[in-house]
Every structure is written in C-alpha cells, then in structure tokens.
Design a protein around this motif. Structure first.
Motif, short mmCIF file in Angstrom:
data_model
loop_
_atom_site.label_atom_id
_atom_site.label_comp_id
_atom_site.label_asym_id
_atom_site.label_seq_id
_atom_site.Cartn_x
_atom_site.Cartn_y
_atom_site.Cartn_z
N GLU A 1 0.84 -1.20 0.00
CA GLU A 1 0.00 0.00 0.00
C GLU A 1 0.88 1.26 0.00
O GLU A 1 0.58 2.23 -0.69
CB GLU A 1 -0.90 0.03 1.25
CG GLU A 1 -1.93 -1.09 1.30
CD GLU A 1 -2.74 -1.08 2.60
OE1 GLU A 1 -2.60 -0.13 3.40
OE2 GLU A 1 -3.49 -2.05 2.82
N ASP B 1 -8.62 1.14 0.77
CA ASP B 1 -7.18 1.40 0.67
C ASP B 1 -6.88 2.77 0.06
O ASP B 1 -6.05 3.50 0.57
CB ASP B 1 -6.51 0.29 -0.15
CG ASP B 1 -6.53 -1.04 0.59
OD1 ASP B 1 -6.44 -1.02 1.83
OD2 ASP B 1 -6.66 -2.08 -0.07
N GLU C 1 -9.08 -1.34 -4.30
CA GLU C 1 -8.65 -2.29 -3.27
C GLU C 1 -7.28 -2.85 -3.67
O GLU C 1 -7.09 -3.29 -4.80
CB GLU C 1 -9.68 -3.43 -3.15
CG GLU C 1 -9.26 -4.60 -2.28
CD GLU C 1 -9.07 -4.25 -0.81
OE1 GLU C 1 -9.81 -3.37 -0.29
OE2 GLU C 1 -8.17 -4.84 -0.19
N LEU C 2 -6.34 -2.83 -2.75
CA LEU C 2 -4.99 -3.33 -3.01
C LEU C 2 -4.79 -4.68 -2.34
O LEU C 2 -5.23 -4.89 -1.21
CB LEU C 2 -3.96 -2.34 -2.48
CG LEU C 2 -4.04 -0.93 -3.05
CD1 LEU C 2 -3.13 0.02 -2.29
CD2 LEU C 2 -3.69 -0.93 -4.54
N LYS C 3 -4.14 -5.58 -3.06
CA LYS C 3 -3.87 -6.93 -2.55
C LYS C 3 -2.47 -7.35 -2.95
O LYS C 3 -1.96 -6.90 -3.97
CB LYS C 3 -4.84 -7.94 -3.17
CG LYS C 3 -6.29 -7.75 -2.79
CD LYS C 3 -6.50 -8.20 -1.37
CE LYS C 3 -7.96 -8.06 -0.98
NZ LYS C 3 -8.12 -8.03 0.48
CA CA Z 1 -6.19 -4.35 0.93
#
Ligand code: CA
Ligand code: 0WD
Length: 380
Positions: A188, A232, A249-251
């Motif tokens: 992130e 995020d 959305e970060l993954k």
């Molecule tokens: Ca996330």
C-alpha cells in the motif's frame, strides 16, 4: 475467562421438527437466481489516525498512484525499523461504526414513539468484513466463525467473536508469517500517496493504526443494510466517478508459476477478493504478485465485474449467486431467531466448515458488545 459457546445450550432441530431449525451451508441449496442487491451508496466515511483515534471525516483517504507493471518493490524493507503495528489484542468490535452513527444521529434517526426516541432505518449494522465471511461460508473448508447478534431498537447489530481456533493460530504465528502480514501494508505504501498531487513515500513509516473507512447503505432482498469497510485508496483523477466507484482495493498474492497455482488462485483467492469488494461496490482490485523473497514482480488490475467470467473455465468453481443467496438466507434466519430487543442480549451464531449454522442465546454475558455510551445516547 470465557466459556466455549458450544458448551452453552444448543439447538439441533431439523426443518420438520421444530420452530428453530439450523441453517444449512450446502452450496446446492443456494443455486437460485441472483437476489436483488441494490447499488451500494456511500452515506459517510470516517478515519482512524496513527493512534487509532476516530474522526468523522476522510482525513486518512489516500490516492492511488499506478506503479510500473514489473516494479520490483521490496516488501521486506522497513519491517524491522519503520513499522508501527496496531495492537491486535484490543477488540474494537463495532465501536467505530457506533461512533459514526452517533456523530450522524440527526440525519439517520427517524423519530418514533416516545418510547423509542431514535430508530435507524436499517435492519442490520455490521462491518463489511463480517458480511464477506458470510458470502464465502458455503465454500469455506478451513475456518469457522462466530457472529454475535443483538437486536436494539429494531436494528440487528452483528459483531464478530474470535473463535478458539483463530486465537490459537494468532498465538502460534511464526516470525515468517508475522513478517508476511506486513508485506500487504508495505505494498500500500508503494502505491498510495497522501495527497492528490504527491507521490508515494516508500521511505516513510508503515502504521497499521491508520485507516479510512467508507460507510455504505444498500439492500439485499428485503434486508436494509448499513455497513462500513476499510478502503485502501481512491483514483486521484478529479474526473473519476463518485465513491464508491472511484475506490481501489490493493492486494498482494504469491506469484503464479504453474497451472495448479493459477487454478487455486481462481478458486480461493478470487472468491475472497470478489466478495470483499463486491459488497461495497468497489470496482477494482490491484494485485501485486510477489516472489518468496517478498519482491513484487508484477502488478495486475482485476475489475470486479470481470471476475465471474475469469473463473468460468475453472472446474467446480464458486458462484456469486450461491454467496449472495446464502448471506440473504442467513440474514433472514437471524431476523427470525433474534427476537428479544435488548442491548445486553446476544444471539451467538456459529459456523464450522461443512456444518449447519447453529446458535445459542446469552444474557448479560461476556458476549454483550453494545457499549453503554451508545445505548444511552440512542435512548435519549
Ligand atoms: Ca487491501
Ligand atoms: O473482526 C474484525 N474484522 C474487526 C474489524 C473487529 C474490529 C474492528 N475492525 C475494523 C477496524 O476498525 C478496521 O479498520 O476492521 C476495519 C476493516 O474492516 P473491514 O473492511 O470490514 O474488514 P476486512 O474487509 O476484513 O478488511 C479490510 C482491510 C484489510 O485489508 P485486506 O486487503 O487484508 O483485506 O482492513 C484491514 C486489512 O488491511 N483489517 C483490519 N484492520 C484493523 N483491524 C482488521 C482489524 N481487525 N481486519 C482487517
């Protein structure tokens, strides 16, 4: 010390035999038409600062800065010396959402009879993460869950209770696992800026107390929902659509090298990613694929609306309609069971893989979760 819920009274009726049947989690039962799920609308947001203090605004919002396709981000950097970890022993339950509700009481409350000064126009209040767990339940083969439900002024509040298995897993976490939990937050930091015009600062401190949460309103069949979820970052383009459509959305996920890994990614990871972002209407997930050394070797975007097509070639794969119908039926089940309207009464729903959902009732127990400050202010 709390007693284990399955030592409490249990209800083991079947459909034919009584008024309080358990709820099946068999996926075949939920392969019906997709239920009505209204476009989620953001009705507010809040922020938690570096010391986990609540603010009724979006001060912790961050802006997505698209990385290169093959960035070589080192996710291990800063783990030892630039990491402030949220205290996982502090159980916040629904507190931040309840604070947000009180801060927005005047616009949320419909004045009822003199006996009920503030009633919410919602059937359910919960975290998005709890709903994600419900959506994935028919496919969950490893982890169970415990959800505490309290009916208060007609609204059902749902708050998770840590299972014994989850507590043990947390206690026995390896140093490697502990470090890998940092990697997601580090990703992130590589991809988010604090201001529209600034750039990410990979040299800064990662502080997992900080959060920006959206509060959304929607309806699943006849269930009116209010839930909050951590977001995020957002698209920094001023022409981007309004929230939640601008959210990202970060993954992170393990690099995919074999057909077996690809299949597992589709069958298990994409289910969780889809469920989590579909609920609040977040349209895309940006994934950083990392090698064993914690280096992000490539970055890919997954539009949520494309995920169901992506998995269609997978044999025996999950179906969005099963997820949504199970959640819908669980909420109907809760409405039917959690009848007594009292802030200290908890209906504890329990799920174990491949088992029916069961429940038990607890009065003034360690499971009660609505704080006095909330109950009092909602009563005046
Ligand atoms: Ca996330
Ligand atoms: O049991 C829970 N899940 C609780 C969550 C209990 C009490 C509080 N919370 C709250 C925190 O206030 C946090 O800000 O969880 C918020 C996030 O809620 P959510 O969006 O409903 O949770 P979820 O969808 O499970 O997770 C979203 C993100 C995670 O990102 P990834 O990409 O890993 O899914 O929120 C973070 C995590 O970054 N997160 C948490 N942060 C603080 N406390 C927690 C947590 N318990 N769980 C996930």
């Amino acid at each position: 010390k709390r007693s284990r819920p399955n030592q409490q009274q249990q209800h083991h009726h079947h459909h034919q035999s009584g008024p309080a049947p358990n709820l099946s989690t068999r996926k075949e039962l939920y392969e019906r038409d997709f239920p009505v799920y209204k476009q989620p609308v953001e009705i507010g947001c809040f922020s938690l600062d570096s010391e986990r203090r609540f603010f009724n605004d979006g001060r912790q919002m961050r802006y997505y800065v698209e990385p290169e396709r093959n960035p070589n981000f080192d996710l291990r950097d800063g783990y030892k010396d630039r990491y402030i970890k949220r205290d996982g022993n502090v159980k916040e339950k629904l507190d931040h959402i309840l604070r947000w509700i009180l801060a927005n009481k005047s616009k949320l409350c419909s004045k009822g009879a003199a006996a009920s000064p503030c009633a919410l126009d919602f059937d359910f209040v919960t975290w998005r993460g709890h709903l994600t767990k419900l959506l994935t339940t028919p496919y969950e083969m490893r982890e169970g869950w415990l959800l505490a439900v309290t009916r208060f002024k007609g609204t059902l509040y749902i708050s998770e209770v840590e299972t014994e298995a989850a507590r043990r897993e947390q206690e026995n976490r390896t140093e490697r696992h502990e470090e890998m939990m940092y990697w997601g937050y580090k990703f992130e930091q590589y991809t988010c800026a604090d201001d529209v015009h600034s750039l990410p600062d990979p040299g800064g401190v990662v502080n997992t107390n900080e959060a920006f949460c959206t509060v959304v309103q929607t309806r699943l069949a006849d269930h009116r929902l209010l839930f909050s979820g951590e977001v995020d970052c957002r698209d920094k383009d001023p022409k981007a659509p309004a929230p939640p459509a601008c959210y990202v959305e970060l993954k992170t996920s393990a690099e995919i090298c074999t057909p077996k890994q690809r299949s597992n990614f589709h069958r298990f990871k994409l289910l969780k990613w889809w469920a989590q972002s579909f609920l609040p209407g977040v349209p895309r997930v940006v994934a950083g694929f990392k090698d064993d050394e914690g280096v992000v070797v490539n970055v890919d975007t997954f539009p949520i609306s494309k995920i169901s097509q992506l998995i269609k070639n997978e044999h025996n794969c999950w179906k969005p309609t099963v997820c949504m119908n199970f959640c819908c039926d669980f909420l109907s089940f809760v409405k039917q069971i959690a009848i007594e309207d009292h802030p200290s009464v908890v209906y504890l729903f329990s799920s174990e893989p491949r088992r029916d959902v069961t429940f038990s009732v607890h009065r003034d127990s360690q499971y009660s979760f609505l704080p006095h400050w909330f109950v009092e202010e909602m009563s005046s």
